[in-house]
Design a protein around this motif. Sequence first.
Motif, short mmCIF file in Angstrom:
data_model
loop_
_atom_site.label_atom_id
_atom_site.label_comp_id
_atom_site.label_asym_id
_atom_site.label_seq_id
_atom_site.Cartn_x
_atom_site.Cartn_y
_atom_site.Cartn_z
N ASP A 132 1.63 -7.47 -9.63
CA ASP A 132 2.41 -7.64 -8.40
C ASP A 132 3.64 -6.74 -8.35
OD1 ASP A 132 3.03 -9.80 -10.52
OD2 ASP A 132 4.86 -9.82 -9.28
N LYS A 133 4.02 -6.14 -9.48
CA LYS A 133 5.16 -5.23 -9.49
C LYS A 133 4.77 -3.84 -9.00
CE LYS A 133 7.61 -8.47 -11.36
NZ LYS A 133 8.62 -9.21 -10.56
N GLU A 134 3.47 -3.58 -8.95
CA GLU A 134 3.00 -2.25 -8.59
C GLU A 134 2.32 -2.20 -7.23
OE1 GLU A 134 0.48 -0.97 -11.71
OE2 GLU A 134 2.07 -0.92 -13.24
N SER A 135 1.90 -3.35 -6.70
CA SER A 135 1.18 -3.34 -5.42
C SER A 135 1.42 -4.63 -4.67
CB SER A 135 -0.32 -3.16 -5.65
OG SER A 135 -1.03 -3.25 -4.43
N LEU A 136 1.41 -4.54 -3.35
CA LEU A 136 1.54 -5.70 -2.48
C LEU A 136 0.17 -6.29 -2.15
CD1 LEU A 136 3.60 -7.30 -0.58
CD2 LEU A 136 2.85 -5.73 1.21
N SER A 137 -0.88 -5.55 -2.41
CA SER A 137 -2.23 -5.90 -1.97
C SER A 137 -2.93 -6.85 -2.93
CB SER A 137 -3.07 -4.62 -1.84
OG SER A 137 -4.41 -4.94 -1.54
N GLN A 142 -3.06 -0.03 -6.72
CA GLN A 142 -1.95 0.86 -6.41
C GLN A 142 -1.80 0.97 -4.90
OE1 GLN A 142 0.02 2.17 -8.74
NE2 GLN A 142 -1.19 1.33 -10.45
N GLY A 143 -0.56 0.86 -4.43
CA GLY A 143 -0.31 1.01 -3.00
C GLY A 143 -0.85 -0.16 -2.20
N ASP A 148 -2.52 -5.49 4.47
CA ASP A 148 -2.03 -6.24 3.32
C ASP A 148 -0.74 -6.99 3.65
OD1 ASP A 148 -4.03 -5.64 1.42
OD2 ASP A 148 -3.19 -3.63 1.17
N TRP A 149 0.06 -6.40 4.55
CA TRP A 149 1.28 -7.08 5.00
C TRP A 149 0.92 -8.36 5.76
CZ3 TRP A 149 6.06 -6.56 3.40
CH2 TRP A 149 6.47 -5.35 2.86
N LEU A 150 -0.11 -8.29 6.59
CA LEU A 150 -0.54 -9.47 7.35
C LEU A 150 -1.00 -10.58 6.40
CD1 LEU A 150 -2.57 -7.86 10.28
CD2 LEU A 150 -0.21 -8.68 10.29
#
Length: 468
Positions: A132-137, A142-143, A148-150
Amino acid sequence: MNFLFSFLPEKYVYNAYSLVLTFLECQFCIFLFMLKHKKRKLFWLRFIGCVAAGIVLSVAISLVNSEITGKMALFARVLCYNAVSSLNLATLFLCYKESPSEIMLCWCSGMAVYQFSNKFYPFIQNLCGINDKESLSLFHPQGYAWYDWLIFFAVHLCSQIGLSLIFNRKDFINKDKDTTKYVVTASVTTMVFVNVVICIARVYENESMMLNLVVKVFTMGFGIAILIISKNIFLQNKQKQEMSIIRELWHQERLQFKSIKANIDFINSKCHDLKHVFAKFEDKMNSAEIEEIRQAMEFYDKTVKTGNDILDVVLCEKIVLCEKYDIVLSVLADGSKLDVLSASQMYSMFSNIIDNAITSLRKLEDKEKRIITLTVKNGADGIEIEEYNYFEGEISFANGLPQTQKEDKNKHGYGLKSMRYIAERHGGTLTVSADNNIFDVLVKLPYAASDTAKTTKTDTSRTPQRQT
């Protein structure tokens, strides 16, 4: 992030964004628990002003936090998050017209929901094998993509709203010293854990994935624990309030019983004297006058013999009341073993049973159905008190008891609760049912320790019948 805080130097942006988002998300979670609470005048003006002030103060706090490094950095971080939590609490006091205990309990619940939801999404990421420190998805190591925001916000909102629906309260707590003590303890615990323990844990959670998972599970567990504790504080407060009301009802019923017993004894004495006077002048009256006087004496000279003086007094009182409303009170009672109850408990039990039935039967237009059937029998396992009567309409139940249909629910509906408490206090049970337009109350009580003789009787009728 840079767009929102473009007026700040780049080194301050992340801390400002983090603290402002924390303040707003906490406020939203707390707001979910304050929806039904009394608001102060100009609520929305106050609320918007407090939120705006909170954002400004959060940015100012973040600037101070960004300048502190080294050994004091952790201490500064703890102070920053304590300050943000205090801003959330201050907003509640300025916007809502509720007791401090009520506000603090909602604040604890909101903060607990925030802590759970804040760790729930990254916990799912870790279970999916994503740092979770490297991606929001949830899908890309990565990235991240726009959707993913939704997903991120949807998971947060669903967890926050879901927990608020599960743990929110329909009623409010009442002023009570013990409750205040519990609320303050829960609030201090929440403040210390959220803003001290978790801040310290964040320093070490990056050392390994396993430690990272442990911190998240621990934090989510803490959130659920606080929610359960807050709900239990409310339930204990509600039970204490109910017991206070029930004790007051018992006190009033005890006084009422003494007054009624004295009145019945006085009336019976006068009726006895009147019979002797009437016998002397009976030959000087016509048949109509004689019949009228006899009916009057019979009405006020009601005598019931059940083997228990207290029950006799209650039944004499209620028979007169039933006559007034054209209700037939049919009684088959053996009160010889009712000494397991005190006088006040017995009066409260039978008064509530019959009064509830009278209230229901008065609404019936069909007078043939205005019947109360009351039985008291000594069974093999104990005493059985049963009352059943007709009713019309719908009856809703909660916790095994019917809900009062009177508008002021805070002052009514305690009769059956009082009866259930009396029964359970003596190791018995109370059950209530409403089927096929017949309302049934059944109380089972064990015999007193000194009672060895038990009489078994059967009662096969389940439909109220008029006494012949």
